[in-house]
Design a protein around this motif. Structure first.
Motif, mmCIF file in Angstrom:
data_model
loop_
_atom_site.group_PDB
_atom_site.id
_atom_site.type_symbol
_atom_site.label_atom_id
_atom_site.label_comp_id
_atom_site.label_asym_id
_atom_site.label_seq_id
_atom_site.Cartn_x
_atom_site.Cartn_y
_atom_site.Cartn_z
ATOM 1 N N ARG A 154 47.781 29.684 40.351
ATOM 2 C CA ARG A 154 48.846 30.616 39.976
ATOM 3 C C ARG A 154 48.812 31.832 40.902
ATOM 4 N NH1 ARG A 154 47.779 32.286 34.188
ATOM 5 N NH2 ARG A 154 45.651 32.160 34.948
ATOM 6 N N SER A 155 49.883 32.630 40.834
ATOM 7 C CA SER A 155 49.946 33.850 41.640
ATOM 8 C C SER A 155 48.851 34.824 41.202
ATOM 9 C CB SER A 155 51.324 34.505 41.498
ATOM 10 O OG SER A 155 51.491 34.999 40.179
ATOM 11 N N ILE A 156 48.571 35.795 42.051
ATOM 12 C CA ILE A 156 47.532 36.782 41.747
ATOM 13 C C ILE A 156 47.818 37.519 40.437
ATOM 14 C CG2 ILE A 156 46.434 38.923 42.560
ATOM 15 C CD1 ILE A 156 46.857 37.741 45.463
ATOM 16 N N PRO A 157 49.041 38.024 40.189
ATOM 17 C CA PRO A 157 49.290 38.705 38.906
ATOM 18 C C PRO A 157 49.093 37.793 37.692
ATOM 19 C CG PRO A 157 51.042 39.236 40.474
ATOM 20 C CD PRO A 157 50.199 38.157 41.091
ATOM 21 N N GLU A 158 49.482 36.526 37.803
ATOM 22 C CA GLU A 158 49.277 35.596 36.694
ATOM 23 C C GLU A 158 47.778 35.410 36.436
ATOM 24 O OE1 GLU A 158 52.693 32.250 36.690
ATOM 25 O OE2 GLU A 158 51.687 32.493 38.634
ATOM 26 N N PHE A 159 47.017 35.225 37.511
ATOM 27 C CA PHE A 159 45.571 35.043 37.412
ATOM 28 C C PHE A 159 44.917 36.260 36.767
ATOM 29 C CE2 PHE A 159 41.294 35.434 39.383
ATOM 30 C CZ PHE A 159 40.735 34.219 38.995
ATOM 31 N N GLU A 160 45.335 37.457 37.208
ATOM 32 C CA GLU A 160 44.756 38.689 36.675
ATOM 33 C C GLU A 160 45.083 38.900 35.199
ATOM 34 O OE1 GLU A 160 46.222 41.573 39.489
ATOM 35 O OE2 GLU A 160 44.511 41.235 40.835
ATOM 36 N N GLY A 161 46.156 38.263 34.709
ATOM 37 C CA GLY A 161 46.524 38.376 33.302
ATOM 38 C C GLY A 161 45.652 37.556 32.381
ATOM 39 N N GLY A 162 44.806 36.706 32.920
ATOM 40 C CA GLY A 162 43.902 35.867 32.140
ATOM 41 C C GLY A 162 43.780 34.509 32.799
ATOM 42 N N HIS A 163 42.569 33.972 32.785
ATOM 43 C CA HIS A 163 42.282 32.687 33.423
ATOM 44 C C HIS A 163 41.019 32.090 32.820
ATOM 45 C CE1 HIS A 163 40.474 35.982 35.771
ATOM 46 N NE2 HIS A 163 39.418 35.198 35.713
ATOM 47 N N PRO A 164 40.795 30.797 33.024
ATOM 48 C CA PRO A 164 39.552 30.192 32.541
ATOM 49 C C PRO A 164 38.337 30.905 33.140
ATOM 50 C CG PRO A 164 41.123 28.494 33.124
ATOM 51 C CD PRO A 164 41.693 29.800 33.605
ATOM 52 N N VAL A 165 37.310 31.060 32.344
ATOM 53 C CA VAL A 165 36.080 31.712 32.804
ATOM 54 C C VAL A 165 35.544 30.970 34.029
ATOM 55 C CG1 VAL A 165 33.678 32.229 32.197
ATOM 56 C CG2 VAL A 165 35.503 32.632 30.541
ATOM 57 N N GLY A 166 35.250 31.727 35.080
ATOM 58 C CA GLY A 166 34.678 31.169 36.295
ATOM 59 C C GLY A 166 35.676 30.623 37.291
ATOM 60 N N ALA A 167 36.975 30.734 36.998
ATOM 61 C CA ALA A 167 38.006 30.196 37.883
ATOM 62 C C ALA A 167 38.053 30.941 39.213
ATOM 63 C CB ALA A 167 39.373 30.277 37.210
ATOM 64 N N ALA A 168 38.398 30.202 40.265
ATOM 65 C CA ALA A 168 38.668 30.783 41.583
ATOM 66 C C ALA A 168 40.172 30.760 41.765
ATOM 67 C CB ALA A 168 37.985 29.962 42.674
ATOM 68 N N ASN A 169 40.728 31.789 42.407
ATOM 69 C CA ASN A 169 42.174 31.909 42.566
ATOM 70 C C ASN A 169 42.620 31.749 44.012
ATOM 71 O OD1 ASN A 169 44.588 34.564 42.416
ATOM 72 N ND2 ASN A 169 44.918 32.489 41.734
ATOM 73 N N VAL A 170 43.355 30.666 44.272
ATOM 74 C CA VAL A 170 44.025 30.478 45.555
ATOM 75 C C VAL A 170 45.462 30.080 45.204
ATOM 76 C CG1 VAL A 170 44.122 29.252 47.753
ATOM 77 C CG2 VAL A 170 41.898 29.729 46.701
ATOM 78 N N PRO A 171 46.400 31.046 45.242
ATOM 79 C CA PRO A 171 47.775 30.759 44.844
ATOM 80 C C PRO A 171 48.463 29.733 45.743
ATOM 81 C CG PRO A 171 47.399 33.127 44.987
ATOM 82 C CD PRO A 171 46.216 32.447 45.610
ATOM 83 N N LEU A 172 49.173 28.797 45.112
ATOM 84 C CA LEU A 172 50.027 27.881 45.862
ATOM 85 C C LEU A 172 51.286 28.634 46.288
ATOM 86 C CD1 LEU A 172 50.485 24.956 46.830
ATOM 87 C CD2 LEU A 172 51.672 24.543 44.661
ATOM 88 N N LEU A 173 51.730 29.550 45.422
ATOM 89 C CA LEU A 173 52.891 30.395 45.687
ATOM 90 C C LEU A 173 52.508 31.847 45.448
ATOM 91 C CD1 LEU A 173 55.544 28.371 43.616
ATOM 92 C CD2 LEU A 173 55.191 28.255 46.090
ATOM 93 N N HIS A 174 53.046 32.743 46.251
ATOM 94 C CA HIS A 174 52.844 34.172 46.038
ATOM 95 C C HIS A 174 54.046 34.747 45.312
ATOM 96 C CE1 HIS A 174 49.164 34.777 48.228
ATOM 97 N NE2 HIS A 174 49.658 34.248 49.325
ATOM 98 N N GLN A 175 53.790 35.718 44.444
ATOM 99 C CA GLN A 175 54.867 36.404 43.740
ATOM 100 C C GLN A 175 55.130 37.719 44.464
ATOM 101 O OE1 GLN A 175 53.970 37.053 39.623
ATOM 102 N NE2 GLN A 175 55.996 37.795 39.146
#
Length: 141
Positions: free
Chosen positions: A24-45
């Motif tokens: 998910r996008s960075i703002p979506e990730f920052e709003g909550g994510h599974p514990v320990g998840a790594a964030n590499v957005p497929l799409l940027h917002q």
């Protein structure tokens, strides 16, 4: 063909040492994510619009070897399925897509067809270790 799992099945894989890649996008990730998840957005917002992340495959490759065990997740399952297919095409050998994503998969009438991570009451965090954020992961390219 990408193997798909439910959020509880994904959680079980994570306890066995699989990585959770949140696309998910960075703002979506920052709003909550599974514990320990790594964030590499497929799409940027950007300005409320979504645009492709041209560095997606390069950032994933810089942080995960081709034999890494990866569960890919997003908001509802669409982006993650696309990302998992891209990773398989790039030579990743142990990739699964998490159906339902973080917020659940819904039909045309808005009914839940696959509960998401959140609805499944699985562990969630709103902060991430620096080494799991896109800002840090993208620096390795």
């Amino acid at each position: 063909m990408v193997k798909r799992v439910t959020p509880p099945e994904a959680a079980a894989l994570i306890t066995e040492g699989w990585n959770y890649l949140d696309v998910r996008s960075i703002p979506e990730f920052e709003g909550g994510h599974p514990v320990g998840a790594a964030n590499v957005p497929l799409l940027h917002q950007t300005n409320g619009r979504m645009s492709p992340n041209g560095d997606f495959e390069k950032v994933v490759a810089a942080n995960f070897p081709r034999d890494a065990k990866i569960v890919v997740g997003c908001k509802a399952g669409g982006r993650s399925l696309q990302a998992a297919a891209l990773l398989e095409a790039a030579g990743y050998t142990s990739v699964v897509d998490m159906r339902g994503g973080f917020h659940g998969e819904h039909d045309g009438m808005g009914r839940v067809t696959c509960a998401g991570w959140l609805e499944s009451k699985l562990p969630v965090e709103t902060t991430a270790p620096a080494d799991k954020t896109y800002a840090t992961l993208s620096q390795k390219t």
